[in-house]
Design an enzyme around this catalytic site. Structure first.
Site, PDB file in Angstrom:
ATOM      1  CE  LYS A 110      -4.336  -1.790   1.662  1.00 26.30           C
ATOM      2  NZ  LYS A 110      -4.958  -2.419   2.831  1.00 26.30           N
ATOM      3  CE  LYS A 189      -5.067 -11.221  -4.844  1.00 23.96           C
ATOM      4  NZ  LYS A 189      -5.355 -10.075  -4.037  1.00 23.96           N
ATOM      5  CE  LYS A 192     -11.754  -3.674  -2.509  1.00 21.73           C
ATOM      6  NZ  LYS A 192     -12.189  -4.963  -2.035  1.00 21.73           N
TER       7      LYS A 192
HETATM    8  P1  ADP Z   1      -9.068  -6.708  -3.108  1.00 23.06           P
HETATM    9  O1  ADP Z   1      -7.728  -7.283  -3.476  1.00 23.06           O
HETATM   10  O2  ADP Z   1      -9.958  -6.614  -4.277  1.00 23.06           O
HETATM   11  O3  ADP Z   1      -8.934  -5.390  -2.366  1.00 23.06           O
HETATM   12  P2  ADP Z   1      -9.552  -7.835  -0.540  1.00 23.06           P
HETATM   13  O4  ADP Z   1      -8.109  -7.616  -0.220  1.00 23.06           O
HETATM   14  O5  ADP Z   1     -10.569  -6.994   0.141  1.00 23.06           O
HETATM   15  O6  ADP Z   1      -9.735  -7.733  -2.122  1.00 23.06           O
HETATM   16  O7  ADP Z   1      -9.868  -9.386  -0.297  1.00 23.06           O
HETATM   17  C1  ADP Z   1     -10.970  -9.930   0.419  1.00 23.06           C
HETATM   18  C2  ADP Z   1     -10.808 -11.436   0.466  1.00 23.06           C
HETATM   19  O8  ADP Z   1     -10.872 -11.983  -0.852  1.00 23.06           O
HETATM   20  C3  ADP Z   1      -9.475 -11.883   1.044  1.00 23.06           C
HETATM   21  O9  ADP Z   1      -9.652 -13.060   1.815  1.00 23.06           O
HETATM   22  C4  ADP Z   1      -8.641 -12.141  -0.165  1.00 23.06           C
HETATM   23  O10 ADP Z   1      -7.601 -13.054   0.080  1.00 23.06           O
HETATM   24  C5  ADP Z   1      -9.667 -12.691  -1.158  1.00 23.06           C
HETATM   25  N1  ADP Z   1      -9.284 -12.352  -2.530  1.00 23.06           N
HETATM   26  C6  ADP Z   1      -9.212 -11.113  -3.071  1.00 23.06           C
HETATM   27  N2  ADP Z   1      -8.849 -11.150  -4.376  1.00 23.06           N
HETATM   28  C7  ADP Z   1      -8.665 -12.456  -4.666  1.00 23.06           C
HETATM   29  C8  ADP Z   1      -8.277 -13.157  -5.862  1.00 23.06           C
HETATM   30  N3  ADP Z   1      -8.025 -12.519  -7.002  1.00 23.06           N
HETATM   31  N4  ADP Z   1      -8.192 -14.499  -5.799  1.00 23.06           N
HETATM   32  C9  ADP Z   1      -8.482 -15.152  -4.651  1.00 23.06           C
HETATM   33  N5  ADP Z   1      -8.846 -14.558  -3.507  1.00 23.06           N
HETATM   34  C10 ADP Z   1      -8.945 -13.229  -3.487  1.00 23.06           C
END
Ligand code: ADP
Ligand code: TRP
Length: 320
Positions: A110, A189, A192
């Protein structure tokens, strides 16, 4: 076995969130005592707009319930409705070495992206540790990127237990290997932060357009291709039955097909997959009173357990 997980309401949930995290919550609610919460306190480290945070938090609850989280089986609540967590967080903070937090990838990522590093962002894993430890959780279902935070939680718990005597249960992360890393529309991957997501409940027409724009390589149509190294195939696999997946893999190996055809298959399969949840979400969105009731009941249940563990920790370290 007690299961716990939290998810941040930082935007609408996408396919990565579902296959990496939410689907596991739903599977695990059938066999276990489970606690799931919307991590609005964690989201506060990045969202500084009251309306946005409130709307996202409600959307998160609607999404989880629509996707199959059953309040008769699992305890669903808002993180901030259990203030005991913030208190436990402080007790843990004093035993957390700075170096442990400095090594956390999520914080490093971040700040590398230029997000200002407030103290909340830095100490985020300690609040996450409190979230987990306060329910005596054994298992924490998460995506791959959260495993480090569960390990930090174990370190913090172990150090507290070592100093003050057995107080906390040591949790284990549980990752779904198949969907540990769902790819986004650019093949990286899905996240957001990378602006490459496909949201679970976005309107079908723009969603289909987005799917049709997923990046692909410039392989000539007639060439065979290895399905396992193709992100479009990986996305299709999330939704397809075993037989359909095999048929698609055979097509890849044979060659002679266009990516447009696969994209259409992804759009059709995903639409069918989430169709029931879409309908359920619409009904729930029209009854937000019921959703508030579910979250209220969940918080009351969660607080009961949290108060018990907080007292144990307070007594162990000498503040009670
Ligand atoms: P983002 O990366 O979109 O901000 P978050 O960090 O809020 O998503 O992730 C919320 C949950 O979803 C976590 O447990 C995270 O490990 C899972 N997650 C997020 N993106 C993925 C992905 N591309 N593949 C698998 N799991 C994911
Ligand atoms: N940090 C997690 C995420 O971004 C959300 C979270 C907060 C969490 N507290 C938790 C996950 C406790 C598991 C357990 O996805």
């Amino acid at each position: 076995m007690r299961v716990l997980s939290g998810i941040q309401p930082t935007g609408r949930f996408h396919w990565g969130n579902y296959f990496g995290a939410i689907r596991q919550y739903i599977e695990l609610q059938n066999e276990n005592e489970s606690y799931y919460f919307i991590a609005n306190l964690h989201a506060l480290t990045t969202i500084r707009d009251k309306q946005v945070l409130q709307q996202n938090s409600l959307d998160a609850a609607l999404d989880l319930l629509a996707l199959g989280l059953n309040p008769d089986k699992a305890t669903l609540f808002m993180q901030s409705d259990v203030p005991e967590v913030s208190e436990l967080c402080w007790l843990l903070m004093s035993g957390t070495p700075m170096g442990l937090l400095e090594r956390c990838v999520s914080y490093k990522d971040k700040t590398a992206k230029g997000l200002s590093a407030n103290a909340g962002l830095f100490t985020y894993p300690v609040l996450q540790a409190a979230d987990i430890l306060i329910y005596d959780a054994d298992v924490v279902p998460v995506g791959q990127d959260q495993v480090q935070h569960v390990e930090v939680c174990r370190d913090i718990a172990q150090s507290f237990n070592h100093h003050f005597g057995e107080t906390f249960v040591l949790p284990k992360p549980r990752v779904m290997p198949v969907a540990a890393k769902v790819p986004g529309t650019d093949g990286e991957k899905m996240s957001k932060s990378y602006d490459n997501t496909i949201e679970i409940f976005e309107p079908l027409k723009p969603q289909r357009k987005k799917i049709m724009r997923i990046t692909t390589d410039s392989r000539p149509m007639e060439d065979p291709k290895d399905p396992d190294s193709d992100h479009l195939y990986q996305l299709y696999s999330l939704f397809a039955s075993d037989a359909d997946r095999e048929a698609m893999a055979a097509k890849y190996r044979q060659g002679g097909f266009g990516y447009g055809e696969v994209k259409k298959a992804v759009a059709d399969a995903s639409e069918a997959y989430f169709n029931e949840a879409r309908e359920k979400r619409e009904a729930l969105a029209a009854d937000t009173k019921k959703v508030a009731e579910i979250l209220g009941d969940g918080a009351a249940k969660a607080r009961k357990k949290a108060a018990e563990v907080l007292l144990r920790a307070q007594q162990a370290c000498g503040v009670k």
